[in-house]
Write an enzyme that holds these catalytic residues in place. Structure first.
Site, PDB file in Angstrom:
ATOM      1  N   CYS A  41       0.800  -1.020   0.085  1.00  0.00           N
ATOM      2  CA  CYS A  41      -0.098   0.022   0.040  1.00  0.00           C
ATOM      3  C   CYS A  41       0.810   1.239  -0.034  1.00  0.00           C
ATOM      4  O   CYS A  41       1.851   1.334   0.453  1.00  0.00           O
ATOM      5  CB  CYS A  41      -1.015   0.077   1.128  1.00  0.00           C
ATOM      6  SG  CYS A  41      -2.190  -1.203   1.322  1.00  0.00           S
ATOM      7  N   GLY A  68       0.484  -0.402  -4.988  1.00  0.00           N
ATOM      8  CA  GLY A  68      -0.533  -1.077  -4.560  1.00  0.00           C
ATOM      9  C   GLY A  68      -1.615  -0.627  -5.885  1.00  0.00           C
ATOM     10  O   GLY A  68      -1.891   0.457  -6.313  1.00  0.00           O
ATOM     11  N   ASN A  93      -0.580   2.279   6.078  1.00  0.00           N
ATOM     12  CA  ASN A  93       0.345   1.177   5.453  1.00  0.00           C
ATOM     13  C   ASN A  93       1.043   0.251   6.288  1.00  0.00           C
ATOM     14  O   ASN A  93       1.805   0.848   7.028  1.00  0.00           O
ATOM     15  CB  ASN A  93       1.408   1.861   4.264  1.00  0.00           C
ATOM     16  CG  ASN A  93       2.524   1.028   3.679  1.00  0.00           C
ATOM     17  OD1 ASN A  93       3.661   1.205   3.595  1.00  0.00           O
ATOM     18  ND2 ASN A  93       2.187  -0.305   3.391  1.00  0.00           N
ATOM     19  N   GLY A  94       0.734  -0.972   6.389  1.00  0.00           N
ATOM     20  CA  GLY A  94       1.616  -1.871   7.347  1.00  0.00           C
ATOM     21  C   GLY A  94       0.664  -2.872   7.535  1.00  0.00           C
ATOM     22  O   GLY A  94      -0.287  -3.235   6.840  1.00  0.00           O
ATOM     23  N   TYR A 102      12.902  -4.854  -3.751  1.00  0.00           N
ATOM     24  CA  TYR A 102      11.667  -4.878  -4.764  1.00  0.00           C
ATOM     25  C   TYR A 102      11.056  -3.980  -4.884  1.00  0.00           C
ATOM     26  O   TYR A 102      10.481  -3.157  -5.566  1.00  0.00           O
ATOM     27  CB  TYR A 102      11.092  -6.153  -4.741  1.00  0.00           C
ATOM     28  CG  TYR A 102       9.714  -6.495  -5.647  1.00  0.00           C
ATOM     29  CD1 TYR A 102      10.183  -6.416  -6.907  1.00  0.00           C
ATOM     30  CD2 TYR A 102       8.659  -6.472  -4.885  1.00  0.00           C
ATOM     31  CE1 TYR A 102       8.723  -6.540  -7.630  1.00  0.00           C
ATOM     32  CE2 TYR A 102       7.491  -6.345  -5.726  1.00  0.00           C
ATOM     33  CZ  TYR A 102       7.546  -6.586  -7.237  1.00  0.00           C
ATOM     34  OH  TYR A 102       6.481  -6.581  -7.896  1.00  0.00           O
TER      35      TYR A 102
HETATM   36  P1  AMP Z   1       7.613 -15.614  -8.100  1.00  0.00           P
HETATM   37  O1  AMP Z   1       9.090 -16.416  -8.065  1.00  0.00           O
HETATM   38  O2  AMP Z   1       7.122 -16.138  -9.444  1.00  0.00           O
HETATM   39  O3  AMP Z   1       6.820 -15.664  -6.969  1.00  0.00           O
HETATM   40  O4  AMP Z   1       7.956 -14.256  -8.822  1.00  0.00           O
HETATM   41  C1  AMP Z   1       8.862 -13.290  -8.320  1.00  0.00           C
HETATM   42  C2  AMP Z   1       9.037 -12.028  -8.964  1.00  0.00           C
HETATM   43  O5  AMP Z   1       7.732 -11.291  -8.718  1.00  0.00           O
HETATM   44  C3  AMP Z   1      10.125 -11.189  -8.551  1.00  0.00           C
HETATM   45  O6  AMP Z   1      11.284 -11.136  -9.293  1.00  0.00           O
HETATM   46  C4  AMP Z   1       9.386  -9.780  -8.300  1.00  0.00           C
HETATM   47  O7  AMP Z   1       9.950  -8.978  -9.269  1.00  0.00           O
HETATM   48  C5  AMP Z   1       8.038 -10.108  -8.019  1.00  0.00           C
HETATM   49  N1  AMP Z   1       7.827 -10.090  -6.804  1.00  0.00           N
HETATM   50  C6  AMP Z   1       8.265 -10.090  -5.588  1.00  0.00           C
HETATM   51  N2  AMP Z   1       7.781 -10.033  -4.462  1.00  0.00           N
HETATM   52  C7  AMP Z   1       6.460  -9.757  -5.052  1.00  0.00           C
HETATM   53  C8  AMP Z   1       5.060  -9.699  -4.103  1.00  0.00           C
HETATM   54  N3  AMP Z   1       5.260  -9.316  -2.806  1.00  0.00           N
HETATM   55  N4  AMP Z   1       4.263  -9.234  -5.048  1.00  0.00           N
HETATM   56  C9  AMP Z   1       4.196  -9.136  -6.165  1.00  0.00           C
HETATM   57  N5  AMP Z   1       5.326  -9.289  -6.728  1.00  0.00           N
HETATM   58  C10 AMP Z   1       6.323  -9.665  -6.196  1.00  0.00           C
END
Ligand code: AMP
Length: 475
Positions: free
Chosen positions: A2, A28, A102-103, A244
């Site tokens: 968020c 988000g 957010n949190g 990320y």
């Molecule tokens: P996966 O290993 O298929 O779950 O996807 C990992 C990729 O999704 C990573 O390289 C990030 O770019 C992205 N990612 C990492 N954490 C999240 C998250 N909490 N929500 C959405 N995308 C994420």
């Protein structure tokens, strides 16, 4: 996850809030909302979807006022239902409040259940409503909103960066561990508080500073006042923001995220050098890492996967075949850059492993000879309870597999995760001042059912101090 923002600006806040939310859209995409105090009452507009889908010129015109808050939502607590869309407006003892958060609280259940046993009803399933209810509860016996927030904070456990509008004033506060980010800056005719500094940049404002862990800031037409409500013996900034979640152009707790990612890219080469023809990012989050890698490895930075930026959440994928096809629509390999080549492929993280496996398949289909994966985070082994949407332990590919097994599972030629030590050094904060729960399983607050304990696990109960006499300071 968020994104939150609060603005006090004599020139009106609805358009600046809209721009700021646009800058925070990556935090988000499920819903967006704005609440504005017009000098007499609070008005709000919110709905499911992206900021650009929720607001138009007319809706923004219908939100006049000089104090307001906004929110973009990625649900962690509470389903993605209309009633859970923030901000929430509420009335208490004749006063109007709007709140956005957010949190993730880790004691929501016990707090909520105590209220419910006392006959309190709730309109949403979010922990944000629990915070609002606590503030209202404490307002009954407090002389000021600052007092109520102070008492409320003593009862909250977990991560919370909060913005709240009450009539002519904006309040912003951050949990004593400073888990989720929150910063303060100038807007054209006033001030802005936001999850990330990119929201300040979007208004051509200046970043003043981060809101300190445990600090409450109050902003109105007369200026800013600050109160250090809670003092802790450590902080626990979320490490995943740097890996990320945050935008690369944001400065979070004094550190430019791009610098962190570029440095990690450099370290990835130093820790696991490999002979290859080029280094390629998984767009977009791998880009800064890959640039850093290229700078020290001397390998040409070469994009070989191009992302379609216009695939929103409304993209229709009714079948598994369609979902497979969607990968091709989202990411297209450049065959000429891959055919017969050995590639270093850099991504920020591997969570479930599904994305990496699909990308490697795409690259091999396009002719890549070798794909050496280099990952900007250490293995993600444990769930997050403090605000990042992570799958369960069972779904995390690295929770039960070592590096070689993950490499085989995603079908890479070789795989290397950055070491925790190098990651922490790249961020520049002491390891004890970061939350590394998703990497180590050690959380800065006690988590029910979790057995792994850091030295800090008892921290909140042992060392959480309330600074009762510090009201009235000015930044
Ligand atoms: P996966 O290993 O298929 O779950 O996807 C990992 C990729 O999704 C990573 O390289 C990030 O770019 C992205 N990612 C990492 N954490 C999240 C998250 N909490 N929500 C959405 N995308 C994420």
């Amino acid at each position: 996850m968020c994104g939150i923002v609060g603005i006090v600006d004599a020139g009106g806040v609805s358009l600046p809030l809209y721009y700021a939310l646009y800058a925070l859209q990556h935090r988000g995409q499920e819903s967006a909302g704005i609440s504005v105090f017009d000098g007499d009452r609070l008005r709000k507009h919110k709905g499911p979807g992206l900021v650009a889908e929720v607001f138009d010129t007319e809706t923004l015109k219908g939100l006049p006022g000089e104090v307001g808050i906004g929110h973009v939502r990625y649900p962690t607590t509470g389903a993605n239902t209309p009633e859970n869309i923030q901000p929430f407006n509420f009335q208490f003892m004749g006063r109007s409040f709007a709140i956005a958060h957010n949190g993730n609280l880790v004691n929501t259940r016990e707090l909520r259940s105590a209220f419910e046993h006392a006959g309190q009803i709730f309109c949403t399933t979010t922990d944000t409503e629990v915070i609002a209810t606590l503030i209202a509860d404490e307002l009954r016996r407090s002389a000021s909103i600052e007092d109520a927030v102070r008492l409320c904070m003593a009862r909250l456990r977990g991560s919370y960066s909060v913005v709240m509008a009450n009539e002519g004033a904006l309040y912003a506060f951050r949990d004593p561990l400073g888990i989720k980010p929150l910063c303060l800056g100038t807007s054209p005719g006033g001030y802005i508080v936001a999850s990330e500094s990119v929201a300040i940049d979007a208004l051509s404002g200046h970043l003043i500073r981060d809101i300190a862990p445990g600090e409450l800031v109050r902003i109105n037409a007369d200026g800013i006042s600050s109160t250090q409500i809670a003092i802790a013996n450590r902080v626990a900034h979320c490490i995943f923001e740097y890996i990320y979640f945050a935008r690369a152009d944001s400065i979070i707790d004094g550190v430019l995220v791009y610098d962190v990612r570029r440095t990690i890219g450099q370290k990835l080469h130093e820790e696991a050098p490999v002979e290859a023809d080029a280094v390629c990012p998984v767009p977009d989050s791998g880009t800064a890492y890959a640039i850093g890698h290229s700078q020290v490895s001397g390998l040409p930075f070469l994009e070989s996967l191009i992302k379609n930026r216009y695939m929103g959440r409304t993209f229709i994928m009714p079948t598994q075949v369609a979902r497979e096809q969607a990968v091709r629509i989202k990411l297209n390999p450049i065959r000429k850059h891959l055919e017969g080549k050995a590639i270093v492929l850099i991504d920020d993280s591997i969570v479930r492993g599904t994305t990496s496996r699909r990308i490697l398949q795409l690259m091999r289909d396009a002719g890549a000879r070798e794909v050496h994966m280099r990952i900007g985070s250490p293995p993600i082994k444990a769930p997050c309870y403090l605000g990042v949407d992570m799958p369960t332990r069972e779904e995390l590919i690295a929770s039960t597999r070592d590096q070689d097994e993950v490499c085989a599972s995603v079908t890479a030629t070789s795989l290397h995760y950055i070491s925790l030590e190098a990651l922490v050094r790249a961020i520049g904060h002491d390891c004890d001042n970061l939350c590394t729960g998703c990497l180590t399983g050690c959380y800065p607050v006690p988590i029910e059912g979790e057995t792994a304990r850091a030295r800090v696990v008892d921290f909140v109960d042992d060392t959480f101090q309330l600074n009762l006499d510090s009201f009235g300071g000015t930044t």
